[in-house]
Enzyme design. Structure first.
Site, mmCIF file in Angstrom:
data_model
loop_
_atom_site.group_PDB
_atom_site.id
_atom_site.type_symbol
_atom_site.label_atom_id
_atom_site.label_comp_id
_atom_site.label_asym_id
_atom_site.label_seq_id
_atom_site.Cartn_x
_atom_site.Cartn_y
_atom_site.Cartn_z
ATOM 1 C CG ASP A 159 -1.965 0.973 1.326
ATOM 2 O OD1 ASP A 159 -2.106 1.758 0.385
ATOM 3 O OD2 ASP A 159 -2.649 1.032 2.356
ATOM 4 C CB THR A 186 4.802 -2.818 5.793
ATOM 5 O OG1 THR A 186 3.702 -2.175 6.426
ATOM 6 C CG2 THR A 186 5.084 -4.146 6.467
HETATM 7 P P1 IMP Z 1 1.853 -0.418 3.750
HETATM 8 O O1 IMP Z 1 2.886 -0.389 4.829
HETATM 9 O O2 IMP Z 1 1.018 0.821 3.735
HETATM 10 O O3 IMP Z 1 2.410 -0.761 2.396
HETATM 11 O O4 IMP Z 1 0.826 -1.509 4.167
HETATM 12 C C1 IMP Z 1 1.011 -2.804 3.966
HETATM 13 C C2 IMP Z 1 0.159 -3.634 4.908
HETATM 14 O O5 IMP Z 1 -1.111 -3.041 5.198
HETATM 15 C C3 IMP Z 1 -0.138 -4.926 4.218
HETATM 16 O O6 IMP Z 1 0.783 -5.894 4.656
HETATM 17 C C4 IMP Z 1 -1.537 -5.264 4.635
HETATM 18 O O7 IMP Z 1 -1.473 -6.143 5.725
HETATM 19 C C5 IMP Z 1 -2.153 -3.969 5.059
HETATM 20 N N1 IMP Z 1 -3.071 -3.483 4.006
HETATM 21 C C6 IMP Z 1 -2.865 -2.521 3.101
HETATM 22 N N2 IMP Z 1 -3.917 -2.326 2.287
HETATM 23 C C7 IMP Z 1 -4.828 -3.238 2.696
HETATM 24 C C8 IMP Z 1 -6.149 -3.566 2.213
HETATM 25 O O8 IMP Z 1 -6.707 -2.998 1.249
HETATM 26 N N3 IMP Z 1 -6.780 -4.567 2.878
HETATM 27 C C9 IMP Z 1 -6.218 -5.225 3.922
HETATM 28 N N4 IMP Z 1 -4.990 -4.964 4.386
HETATM 29 C C10 IMP Z 1 -4.308 -3.966 3.779
#
Ligand code: IMP
Ligand code: MG
Length: 183
Positions: free
Chosen positions: A97, A101
């Site tokens: 996203d 992470t």
């Molecule tokens: P980031 O750090 O924003 O890239 O988020 C990554 C983490 O957020 C992923 O490992 C997912 O567990 C969670 N995540 C992001 N988008 C979604 C979604 O649309 N549905 C469910 N979990 C999400």
């Protein structure tokens, strides 16, 4: 809730990614590192599609909790069981996203001196990226909507669905009626 990716389409794509990974590691035994909890369905299907010897391990990073907005400061809450120095490592993530992470995890694992580090992500919400993350294996690019199913949850619900579905804006908002599964 609207189904975006049917179970058969997920299966077909995961098999393609597995074949590609097997071709890319002809002479080493890569270590798949799943990012809990969202990776569970993906990593389980992916390993069955990688027809060469490989191993698995898991990490867990502090998550969004019950909210559908991003946690900007990831924290490692479960570490690997083994050393990765000199190993070929593939991080296996359900969805990228903002990228925070994986940006964090990538730096944390690179500091341990693996021989190589690649990333496999089933879903890529490419329009949401805030931190650049090199993705080596991507299942599907997806729109900026809140997705559930095939391991992805909304407040711990819907992980068991065999398809990927998008919540409507009303369903993803706090304090509204609980979303309904698609039969
Ligand atoms: P980031 O750090 O924003 O890239 O988020 C990554 C983490 O957020 C992923 O490992 C997912 O567990 C969670 N995540 C992001 N988008 C979604 C979604 O649309 N549905 C469910 N979990 C999400
Ligand atoms: Mg995840």
């Amino acid at each position: 809730m609207e189904v975006l990716i049917a179970s058969a389409d997920i299966h077909r794509r995961v098999c393609e990614l597995g074949s590609q990974i097997a071709r890319d590691y002809p002479s080493s035994r890569p270590l798949l590192v799943g990012v809990l909890n969202g990776c569970i369905c993906f990593v389980a299907d992916l390993m069955k599609a990688i027809a060469i010897p490989h191993e698995i391990d898991f990490v867990s990073v502090s998550s969004y909790g019950a909210s559908s907005t991003s946690n900007r400061e990831p924290r490692l809450i479960k570490d690997l069981e083994r050393e990765i120095a000199g190993r070929d490592v593939i991080l296996v993530e359900d969805i990228v996203d903002s990228g925070h992470t994986l940006h964090f995890l990538r730096a944390a694992l690179l500091a341990r001196g693996p021989r190589s580090l690649r990333i496999a992500a089933l879903l890529d919400k490419v329009d949401r990226r805030e931190r650049p993350v090199p993705l080596d294996y991507v299942g599907f690019q997806v729109p900026d909507r809140f997705l559930v199913g095939y391991g992805l949850d909304f407040a711990e619900r819907f992980r068991h669905l065999p398809y990927i579905a998008a919540l409507t804006a009303a369903e993803a908002a706090p304090d509204t009626a609980a979303p309904q599964e698609v039969a």
